[in-house]
Design a protein around this motif. Sequence first.
Motif, short mmCIF file in Angstrom:
data_model
loop_
_atom_site.label_atom_id
_atom_site.label_comp_id
_atom_site.label_asym_id
_atom_site.label_seq_id
_atom_site.Cartn_x
_atom_site.Cartn_y
_atom_site.Cartn_z
N SER A 23 42.07 34.12 40.60
CA SER A 23 41.82 35.16 39.59
C SER A 23 41.23 36.41 40.25
N MET A 24 40.32 36.20 41.19
CA MET A 24 39.72 37.34 41.88
C MET A 24 40.76 38.06 42.74
N ASN B 57 41.53 37.27 33.63
CA ASN B 57 42.22 36.48 34.65
C ASN B 57 41.68 35.06 34.73
N LEU C 204 44.88 44.40 41.62
CA LEU C 204 44.86 45.47 40.60
C LEU C 204 44.24 46.75 41.17
N MET C 205 43.17 46.58 41.95
CA MET C 205 42.43 47.74 42.44
C MET C 205 42.93 48.21 43.81
N ALA D 119 40.34 27.58 36.98
CA ALA D 119 39.72 28.89 36.86
C ALA D 119 38.71 28.91 35.71
N ILE E 5 37.80 30.25 41.18
CA ILE E 5 38.33 31.50 40.60
C ILE E 5 38.94 32.39 41.68
N ASN F 128 43.81 38.46 41.94
CA ASN F 128 44.53 39.35 41.03
C ASN F 128 43.78 40.66 40.81
N ILE F 129 42.46 40.56 40.75
CA ILE F 129 41.65 41.76 40.54
C ILE F 129 41.75 42.66 41.76
N ILE G 219 32.83 44.18 43.32
CA ILE G 219 33.44 43.01 43.94
C ILE G 219 32.54 42.45 45.05
#
Lengths: 340, 340
Positions: A272-273, B254, A279-280, B262, A269, A275-276, A248
């Motif tokens: 979207s990032m 994503n 997730l982590m 996105a 994005i 969300n990542i 990341i």
Amino acid sequence: MITIAVDAMGSDLYPKADVEGAVLAAKEYRVNIILVGDENLIKPELEKYETSKINIQVVHAPEILCMDDKGLSLVLKARRPNSKNSMAVGLDLVKAGKASAFVTAGNTGAASVSAYFRLGTIPGVDRPALAPVFPTAKGFCIVLDVGANPDVKPINILQFAIMGKIYAEKVRNIENPTIGIISNGEEAGKGNQLVKDSYPLLSSSNLNFIGNVEGKEVLGGKVDVAVTDGFTGNVMLKTSEAVAKLIIDKIKENIKSGGLAANIGGLLIKKSMGNIKKLMDPSEEGAAPLLGINGLVFIGHGRSNSTAIKNAIRIAKQASVSGVLDSIRESVKESLENID
Amino acid sequence: MITIAVDAMGSDLYPKADVEGAVLAAKEYRVNIILVGDENLIKPELEKYETSKINIQVVHAPEILCMDDKGLSLVLKARRPNSKNSMAVGLDLVKAGKASAFVTAGNTGAASVSAYFRLGTIPGVDRPALAPVFPTAKGFCIVLDVGANPDVKPINILQFAIMGKIYAEKVRNIENPTIGIISNGEEAGKGNQLVKDSYPLLSSSNLNFIGNVEGKEVLGGKVDVAVTDGFTGNVMLKTSEAVAKLIIDKIKENIKSGGLAANIGGLLIKKSMGNIKKLMDPSEEGAAPLLGINGLVFIGHGRSNSTAIKNAIRIAKQASVSGVLDSIRESVKESLENID
């Protein structure tokens, strides 16, 4: 209503994050909270929130166990009947039946040792295991042990599998969870001596054991539960966190230095990032259970924010109503009878 | 000019990727190549390229060792003096002094066993170690062992450190490389029994040993060399690969499902993401040395493409001119004298 004891002195941001998380959880999950810690610090923090419609008590515990508490000094503080540190007092509330579970974002070693001495282990279990969830392509995988026991025996691995299975079923609602043992190859026969010796115990049990698994099966979501010794599990956990951080960071760096187009792309994005990152992010799960202890104990990351504390309390409540502790007691007893 | 023997039957895409990689390397790095494998497959492949100005020979080896070769059958095929598989024939070229190093993208187990029986180990080394590089925030870290030895003794860990240090110096041009031992905590005293027993050997050596390291130190670039047993190293390697894949897949997913903005953002950062893929791509490094073998052997990923093979040959050439093998021989000898 379920009552959860929460260490108000646990997180790096104590008592702010711990108190705020407790207030959020009490409002959102209809649960009673006992905040344990220095009341001189907790009360002013608590007054910042509207708490008239929720049930939050404070139990005073003037001392704190911290990173510097280790070795014999830790053992003594954890064992003493009249210990006044927040972990000891919180765990005693569970022992006395005044709380169903104890949640702390404090030092993992101190929490494990304190839980071991104040609550003991479930009869037949000699090694409790810390059992966090890893995010996977399909959802999550419970990995245990990730730290409590660097050196274990095959019987411990079998017990980790039994405890992980029941936790997956009762608390995470997974039907007949699949179980793998972490190894350096998928094929049966691969592994270090511990894996080779544990394998027959697992495959002759009535568990849904699918054999050896590697990183790609765990992260790919092929198993619900993965068992390993606490040394390997801890290395896996920390390597996963470090790889995620590296990637990341490197993506950000590359976008930043990639010129105007990449900069605009980075903005587009962003969600979207996000969300990542979510997730982590360990705060999504909140805390990991210390399975095998004769009581429900959840240990969160020191870096826990109020969301992490809130989520840890949610999981602790779920575990409390699930009957997971009784089920583990029964299954461990049965498994020992089968071996004898 | 240096001559490298290359297993033409190693990669999953054999002999295409292997032959193409060899041709590219011969052109780019001024190195002689001996392609070892089934000449009926290699020659038609080789004819696709202009090879008049480079020196590529073919040595016929009609058989292949593959994933199914294991256990006693593998040992027999690896040991037999007249074995005709490409690994045996290639390693024999190194033994006979006809090539300086052997490069294969074949099965790691088969390559390790073959190297062990055909070249033997450096006097004093009883466990060879596979030593790939991990990408880090600052460059790379050599991690060994990642697979050859699931169960080892402290003396093996010390030898891994010595070999890793010399490889870092001689082949990767790192001055006085820092060395850590992978553990479940940074503090001295943390670790499983192996770490605890290895620690004093490392700290009393003349190595630049900085103590225990975790994932964040390895991936953060705090050490040049990290030593561990082959089981833990293998789990680390495979977990790293799996986490990287999970994150990159999830980012794509994503962005794809994130709507028009996105999607456009995804296109604009394509180059930046390409850099990340490159960072995490094992083909950039090509292959890992099997250190401790009495000869230079490099083992690549089965999924190697021609770039990976080319890069593996580059590293093999660097190692050949570096004198790394003689240095390891001397240092191991010295270290054994110090222990006696």
